[in-house]
Motif scaffolding. Structure first.
Motif, PDB file in Angstrom:
ATOM      1  N   VAL A   1      26.169 107.577  50.316  1.00 36.39           N
ATOM      2  CA  VAL A   1      26.831 107.685  49.033  1.00 36.39           C
ATOM      3  C   VAL A   1      28.011 107.680  49.893  1.00 36.39           C
ATOM      4  CG1 VAL A   1      27.894 109.055  47.034  1.00 36.39           C
ATOM      5  CG2 VAL A   1      24.920 108.444  47.569  1.00 36.39           C
ATOM      6  N   ALA A   2      28.616 108.346  50.282  1.00 34.59           N
ATOM      7  CA  ALA A   2      30.485 108.193  51.003  1.00 34.59           C
ATOM      8  C   ALA A   2      30.382 107.310  51.878  1.00 34.59           C
ATOM      9  CB  ALA A   2      30.202 109.312  52.357  1.00 34.59           C
ATOM     10  N   ILE A   3      29.709 106.409  52.547  1.00 36.52           N
ATOM     11  CA  ILE A   3      30.328 104.792  52.823  1.00 36.52           C
ATOM     12  C   ILE A   3      30.859 103.678  51.885  1.00 36.52           C
ATOM     13  CG2 ILE A   3      29.607 103.134  54.259  1.00 36.52           C
ATOM     14  CD1 ILE A   3      27.673 105.630  56.400  1.00 36.52           C
ATOM     15  N   ILE A   4      29.719 104.249  51.172  1.00 35.58           N
ATOM     16  CA  ILE A   4      29.715 103.314  49.928  1.00 35.58           C
ATOM     17  C   ILE A   4      31.801 103.837  48.611  1.00 35.58           C
ATOM     18  CG2 ILE A   4      29.233 102.985  47.544  1.00 35.58           C
ATOM     19  CD1 ILE A   4      25.937 102.902  48.491  1.00 35.58           C
ATOM     20  N   GLY A   5      31.381 104.813  49.286  1.00 37.33           N
ATOM     21  CA  GLY A   5      32.327 104.757  48.448  1.00 37.33           C
ATOM     22  C   GLY A   5      33.923 105.017  48.605  1.00 37.33           C
ATOM     23  N   ILE A   6      33.507 104.563  51.012  1.00 38.74           N
ATOM     24  CA  ILE A   6      34.855 104.283  51.245  1.00 38.74           C
ATOM     25  C   ILE A   6      35.447 102.939  50.943  1.00 38.74           C
ATOM     26  CG2 ILE A   6      35.857 104.266  53.840  1.00 38.74           C
ATOM     27  CD1 ILE A   6      34.403 106.904  53.657  1.00 38.74           C
ATOM     28  N   LEU A   7      34.316 102.176  51.538  1.00 37.45           N
ATOM     29  CA  LEU A   7      34.349 100.654  51.163  1.00 37.45           C
ATOM     30  C   LEU A   7      35.029 100.629  49.643  1.00 37.45           C
ATOM     31  CD1 LEU A   7      30.801  99.850  52.366  1.00 37.45           C
ATOM     32  CD2 LEU A   7      33.161  99.576  53.753  1.00 37.45           C
ATOM     33  N   ALA A   8      33.769 101.015  48.707  1.00 34.59           N
ATOM     34  CA  ALA A   8      35.360 100.427  47.147  1.00 34.59           C
ATOM     35  C   ALA A   8      36.653 101.152  47.654  1.00 34.59           C
ATOM     36  CB  ALA A   8      33.813 101.277  46.302  1.00 34.59           C
ATOM     37  N   ALA A   9      37.082 102.060  47.955  1.00 30.74           N
ATOM     38  CA  ALA A   9      37.924 102.994  47.789  1.00 30.74           C
ATOM     39  C   ALA A   9      39.270 101.448  48.380  1.00 30.74           C
ATOM     40  CB  ALA A   9      38.619 103.851  48.595  1.00 30.74           C
ATOM     41  N   VAL A  10      38.538 100.337  49.697  1.00 30.56           N
ATOM     42  CA  VAL A  10      39.338  99.890  49.903  1.00 30.56           C
ATOM     43  C   VAL A  10      38.786  98.350  49.164  1.00 30.56           C
ATOM     44  CG1 VAL A  10      39.353  98.317  52.123  1.00 30.56           C
ATOM     45  CG2 VAL A  10      39.586 100.886  52.070  1.00 30.56           C
ATOM     46  N   ALA A  11      38.324  98.100  48.444  1.00 34.06           N
ATOM     47  CA  ALA A  11      38.364  96.910  48.570  1.00 34.06           C
ATOM     48  C   ALA A  11      38.500  97.077  46.831  1.00 34.06           C
ATOM     49  CB  ALA A  11      36.163  96.613  48.336  1.00 34.06           C
ATOM     50  N   VAL A  12      38.709  97.781  46.296  1.00 36.93           N
ATOM     51  CA  VAL A  12      39.365  98.009  45.063  1.00 36.93           C
ATOM     52  C   VAL A  12      40.571  97.133  44.921  1.00 36.93           C
ATOM     53  CG1 VAL A  12      39.450  98.231  42.363  1.00 36.93           C
ATOM     54  CG2 VAL A  12      37.446  99.077  43.265  1.00 36.93           C
ATOM     55  N   PRO A  13      41.354  97.495  45.110  1.00 35.55           N
ATOM     56  CA  PRO A  13      42.628  97.353  45.647  1.00 35.55           C
ATOM     57  C   PRO A  13      43.197  95.829  45.686  1.00 35.55           C
ATOM     58  CG  PRO A  13      42.688  99.318  46.348  1.00 35.55           C
ATOM     59  CD  PRO A  13      41.053  99.276  45.686  1.00 35.55           C
ATOM     60  N   ALA A  14      41.963  95.276  46.823  1.00 29.06           N
ATOM     61  CA  ALA A  14      42.546  94.089  47.624  1.00 29.06           C
ATOM     62  C   ALA A  14      42.103  93.341  46.356  1.00 29.06           C
ATOM     63  CB  ALA A  14      41.504  94.159  49.069  1.00 29.06           C
ATOM     64  N   TYR A  15      40.900  93.368  45.230  1.00 31.82           N
ATOM     65  CA  TYR A  15      40.111  92.642  44.685  1.00 31.82           C
ATOM     66  C   TYR A  15      41.449  92.435  43.730  1.00 31.82           C
ATOM     67  CZ  TYR A  15      37.709  90.490  40.737  1.00 31.82           C
ATOM     68  OH  TYR A  15      36.930  89.687  39.824  1.00 31.82           O
ATOM     69  N   GLN A  16      41.936  93.405  43.167  1.00 37.84           N
ATOM     70  CA  GLN A  16      42.908  93.268  42.050  1.00 37.84           C
ATOM     71  C   GLN A  16      44.330  92.442  42.112  1.00 37.84           C
ATOM     72  OE1 GLN A  16      43.478  97.670  41.582  1.00 37.84           O
ATOM     73  NE2 GLN A  16      41.821  97.807  39.512  1.00 37.84           N
ATOM     74  N   THR A  17      44.445  92.419  43.328  1.00 37.99           N
ATOM     75  CA  THR A  17      45.519  91.722  44.194  1.00 37.99           C
ATOM     76  C   THR A  17      45.551  90.295  44.184  1.00 37.99           C
ATOM     77  OG1 THR A  17      46.469  93.688  45.529  1.00 37.99           O
ATOM     78  CG2 THR A  17      47.162  91.419  46.571  1.00 37.99           C
ATOM     79  N   TYR A  18      43.896  90.246  44.390  1.00 35.60           N
ATOM     80  CA  TYR A  18      43.321  88.900  44.609  1.00 35.60           C
ATOM     81  C   TYR A  18      42.927  88.006  43.529  1.00 35.60           C
ATOM     82  CZ  TYR A  18      39.620  85.088  44.638  1.00 35.60           C
ATOM     83  OH  TYR A  18      39.288  83.653  44.900  1.00 35.60           O
ATOM     84  N   THR A  19      42.444  88.794  42.089  1.00 31.99           N
ATOM     85  CA  THR A  19      43.150  88.452  41.056  1.00 31.99           C
ATOM     86  C   THR A  19      44.172  88.130  40.156  1.00 31.99           C
ATOM     87  OG1 THR A  19      42.527  90.246  40.117  1.00 31.99           O
ATOM     88  CG2 THR A  19      40.392  89.461  40.518  1.00 31.99           C
TER      89      THR A  19
END
Length: 148
Positions: free
Chosen positions: A17-35
C-alpha cells in the motif's frame, strides 16, 4: 504438525500500500500536466488556418500589410464553439507592416486547467522571399511550466 502460511502478513500488505501511495503521488501531478498540455494542443492547432492564409496572402501581395482578419483570404475571428478549449474572438491576425504579422490564439479561461493562456505566431517576411515563424505567448512562461 505445522501449518503452512497462506496469504500475506499485515506488514507485507502495508508495504505494498505504501509503494502504491508513493507511485500515485508522483503520477497524478504528471498526468494533470499532461492533460493540460493535451487540451492546449487544440489552441495551437487552431492557428493553422490563419498561418496558411497569411502565407498565401503574402505570396499573392508580396507584403503582409493587408493580411488581417476578414481580408485577402485571412479568416475572420474564431467564434465560440461548444466544448472547445479555444476562446471566442480568438485567432486575431495583425498584419499592419509589410514584413511582420502576428497570429494570437487564446485558450478558454477557468476550465479544464486552462487560464486564458495565449499562443502567438510571429511572421517575419522578406519581400519576394519567404516567411519565418517564431512561437511565443504566455503558454511558454506559465508558472507551472510551458504547455505549448
Amino acid at each position: 504438525m505445522q501449518h503452512a502460511q497462506k496469504g500475506f502478513t499485515l506488514i507485507e500488505l502495508m508495504i505494498v500500500v505504501a509503494i502504491i501511495g508513493i507511485l500515485a503521488a508522483v503520477a497524478v501531478p504528471a498526468y494533470q500536466t499532461y492533460t493540460v498540455k493535451a487540451r492546449f494542443t487544440e489552441v495551437v492547432s487552431s492557428a493553422s488556418p490563419y498561418k496558411l492564409a497569411l502565407e498565401t496572402c503574402f505570396q499573392e501581395l508580396d507584403s503582409l500589410t493587408n493580411c488581417t482578419n476578414g481580408s485577402n483570404g485571412v479568416p475572420a475571428l474564431t467564434a465560440a464553439v461548444a466544448n472547445s478549449n479555444v476562446a471566442a474572438a480568438s485567432g486575431a491576425v495583425t498584419g499592419n507592416a509589410p514584413t511582420a504579422a502576428i497570429i494570437t490564439m487564446t485558450a478558454v479561461n477557468g476550465t479544464n486547467g486552462l487560464a486564458g493562456e495565449t499562443f502567438t505566431l510571429t511572421a517575419t517576411a522578406t519581400p519576394g522571399g519567404s516567411i519565418t515563424w517564431a512561437r511565443g505567448g504566455t503558454c511558454l512562461t506559465r508558472a507551472a511550466g510551458p504547455i505549448c
